[in-house]
Design an enzyme around this catalytic site. Structure first.
Site, PDB file in Angstrom:
ATOM      1  N   ASP A 121       0.877  -0.901  -0.084  1.00 23.32           N
ATOM      2  CA  ASP A 121       0.200  -0.108   0.276  1.00 23.32           C
ATOM      3  C   ASP A 121       0.997   1.424  -0.073  1.00 23.32           C
ATOM      4  OD1 ASP A 121      -2.900   0.929   0.413  1.00 23.32           O
ATOM      5  OD2 ASP A 121      -2.573   1.702   2.659  1.00 23.32           O
ATOM      6  N   HIS A 122       0.444   2.034  -0.848  1.00 21.65           N
ATOM      7  CA  HIS A 122       1.513   3.386  -0.892  1.00 21.65           C
ATOM      8  C   HIS A 122       2.702   2.963  -1.388  1.00 21.65           C
ATOM      9  CE1 HIS A 122      -1.994   6.084  -0.528  1.00 21.65           C
ATOM     10  NE2 HIS A 122      -2.630   5.517   0.279  1.00 21.65           N
ATOM     11  N   SER A 131     -12.750   4.907   4.494  1.00 16.62           N
ATOM     12  CA  SER A 131     -13.354   3.984   5.353  1.00 16.62           C
ATOM     13  C   SER A 131     -14.662   5.043   5.885  1.00 16.62           C
ATOM     14  CB  SER A 131     -11.959   4.179   6.888  1.00 16.62           C
ATOM     15  OG  SER A 131     -11.217   3.322   6.922  1.00 16.62           O
ATOM     16  N   ASN A 146      -9.989   0.543   0.029  1.00 13.90           N
ATOM     17  CA  ASN A 146      -9.012   0.458   1.059  1.00 13.90           C
ATOM     18  C   ASN A 146      -9.575   0.981   1.933  1.00 13.90           C
ATOM     19  OD1 ASN A 146      -8.072  -0.127  -1.089  1.00 13.90           O
ATOM     20  ND2 ASN A 146      -5.796   1.877  -0.721  1.00 13.90           N
TER      21      ASN A 146
HETATM   22  P1  13P Z   1      -8.615   4.978   5.613  1.00  9.93           P
HETATM   23  O1  13P Z   1      -7.673   6.084   6.770  1.00  9.93           O
HETATM   24  O2  13P Z   1     -10.319   5.743   4.715  1.00  9.93           O
HETATM   25  O3  13P Z   1      -8.764   3.576   5.940  1.00  9.93           O
HETATM   26  O4  13P Z   1      -8.098   4.941   4.039  1.00  9.93           O
HETATM   27  C1  13P Z   1      -6.982   3.317   3.451  1.00  9.93           C
HETATM   28  C2  13P Z   1      -6.346   3.916   2.719  1.00  9.93           C
HETATM   29  O5  13P Z   1      -6.852   4.285   1.844  1.00  9.93           O
HETATM   30  C3  13P Z   1      -5.314   2.581   2.729  1.00  9.93           C
HETATM   31  O6  13P Z   1      -3.838   3.091   1.849  1.00  9.93           O
HETATM   32  O1  G3H Z   2      -3.240   5.267   3.450  1.00 10.07           O
HETATM   33  C1  G3H Z   2      -2.889   4.893   4.370  1.00 10.07           C
HETATM   34  C2  G3H Z   2      -3.054   3.676   5.354  1.00 10.07           C
HETATM   35  O2  G3H Z   2      -4.146   3.717   6.713  1.00 10.07           O
HETATM   36  C3  G3H Z   2      -1.814   2.804   6.454  1.00 10.07           C
HETATM   37  O3  G3H Z   2      -1.562   3.678   6.711  1.00 10.07           O
HETATM   38  O4  G3H Z   2       1.156   4.656   6.497  1.00 10.07           O
HETATM   39  O5  G3H Z   2       0.371   4.248   8.917  1.00 10.07           O
HETATM   40  O6  G3H Z   2      -0.179   2.153   8.167  1.00 10.07           O
HETATM   41  P1  G3H Z   2      -0.043   3.733   7.955  1.00 10.07           P
HETATM   42 ZN    ZN Z   3      -4.416   4.653   0.580  1.00 14.56          ZN
END
Ligand code: 13P
Ligand code: G3H
Ligand code: ZN
Length: 322
Positions: free
Chosen positions: A83-84, A227, A267
């Site tokens: 993720d990211h 979310s 997500n």
């Molecule tokens: P939320 O913070 O809305 O749960 O988004 C999560 C997300 O985009 C993880 O990449």
């Molecule tokens: O988009 C981000 C996700 O919620 C992951 O969060 O970087 O704190 O693990 P984090």
């Molecule tokens: Zn994200």
């Protein structure tokens, strides 16, 4: 079955008018809650790991936990996704280290640079049988240690998507249509209040989503920051010593609608965190003498499982699709 890529999953989701849930994994209890709900609901799932999760729990521990879930849930398809991903090196490390999907997030770079960085990741990933999610447009909120203010966020420009996808070769595209990371997605000033005084966020930009889909027929779109920030858990946190005033998320009916359109991956992370924190705060309040982590992690895990089940059935529509 072994870990899969999201290719087949997204094709079925696109054609079937539902979305696959992408849930962030940071520890064993969260992973178990997600995968048990998905197994019971026969739902495909994307387990995603951020740079922060790798720093917290260690890449090897996370991969081995996910491998354990694959053994425990042989009947559902599971993707392990970065993720990211902030740069080529992090993506390469995950591709070499067993992930089946990576996101390269160069969305804060100018358009040409975003294409250049994404293209490099796609070439390496595709050579190794791994798929790539890229991002165009900037979401507000906090990811890892990067905070983007609402003023600095920007919706995706639909007129850029065809060139971006054809030049990068990415397999899915995250777009900005008004979702936002974290538990405070909108300021009170951006919202209106309903008759009960509850904050109502601005609606998602379905016009942007529809124009993107018109330009990229059949192409899987991803929504980050999705979310819904369940008020039940915000209130539980606040009733047991927490302080989260005006935490607000994306209304679930809007996510449900997005899932029936071209959005194939949604997500969700903050909702898992709120559920865990609310449950544990309540437990400590009610049992000040308890100190065994298994006793307070058990109800937290159970509540996350029920939250995930609700998302699969009522929001994503991916139950029964495994
Ligand atoms: P939320 O913070 O809305 O749960 O988004 C999560 C997300 O985009 C993880 O990449
Ligand atoms: O988009 C981000 C996700 O919620 C992951 O969060 O970087 O704190 O693990 P984090
Ligand atoms: Zn994200």
């Amino acid at each position: 079955m072994p870990l899969v890529t999201s290719t087949e999953m997204f094709k079925k989701a696109y054609d079937g008018g539902y979305a696959v849930g992408a849930f962030n994994v940071n520890n064993m209890e969260i992973l178990q809650a997600i995968t048990e709900a998905c197994r019971e609901e026969h739902a495909p799932v994307i387990l995603q790991v951020s740079k922060g999760a790798r720093a917290y729990a260690n890449h090897t521990y996370l991969v081995k936990l996910v491998e354990a879930a694959v053994i425990e849930c042989p009947e559902i398809p599971i993707v392990l996704h970065l993720d990211h991903g902030p740069d080529f090196e992090t993506c390469k490390s995950c591709i070499d280290g067993g992930f089946t999907s990576v996101m390269i997030d160069a969305s804060s770079e100018p358009f040409a640079k975003n294409i250049e960085i994404t293209r490099k990741v796609v070439e390496y990933a595709h050579d190794h049988g791994v798929v790539v999610e890229a991002e165009l447009g900037t979401l507000a909120g906090v990811e890892d240690d990067v905070k983007v203010s609402a003023e600095d966020s920007s919706y995706t420009h639909p007129e850029e998507v065809e060139e971006f996808v054809s030049k990068t070769g990415c397999d899915s595209l995250a777009i900005a249509i008004g979702t936002s990371h974290g538990a405070y997605k909108f300021t009170a000033a951006q919202c209106t209040r309903n008759e009960k005084g509850v904050l109502v966020p601005p609606p998602l930009r379905f016009d942007v989503l529809e124009e993107v889909s018109r330009r990229l027929p059949g192409f899987p779109i991803v929504l980050h920051g999705s979310s819904s920030v369940p008020q039940e858990y915000v209130q539980m946190i606040n009733a047991h010593g927490g302080k989260m005033p005006d935490a607000v998320g994306i209304p679930e009916e809007q996510l449900r609608k997005a899932a029936t359109l071209s959005v194939c991956k949604i997500n969700i992370d903050s909702d898992l965190r709120l559920t865990m924190t609310g449950t544990i705060r309540q437990f400590f309040d009610e049992h000040p003498d308890k100190f065994d982590p298994r006793e307070y992690l058990k109800p937290a895990r159970a509540n996350i499982k029920e939250l995930v089940r609700h998302k699969l059935v009522d929001v994503l529509g991916c139950n029964g699709k495994a």
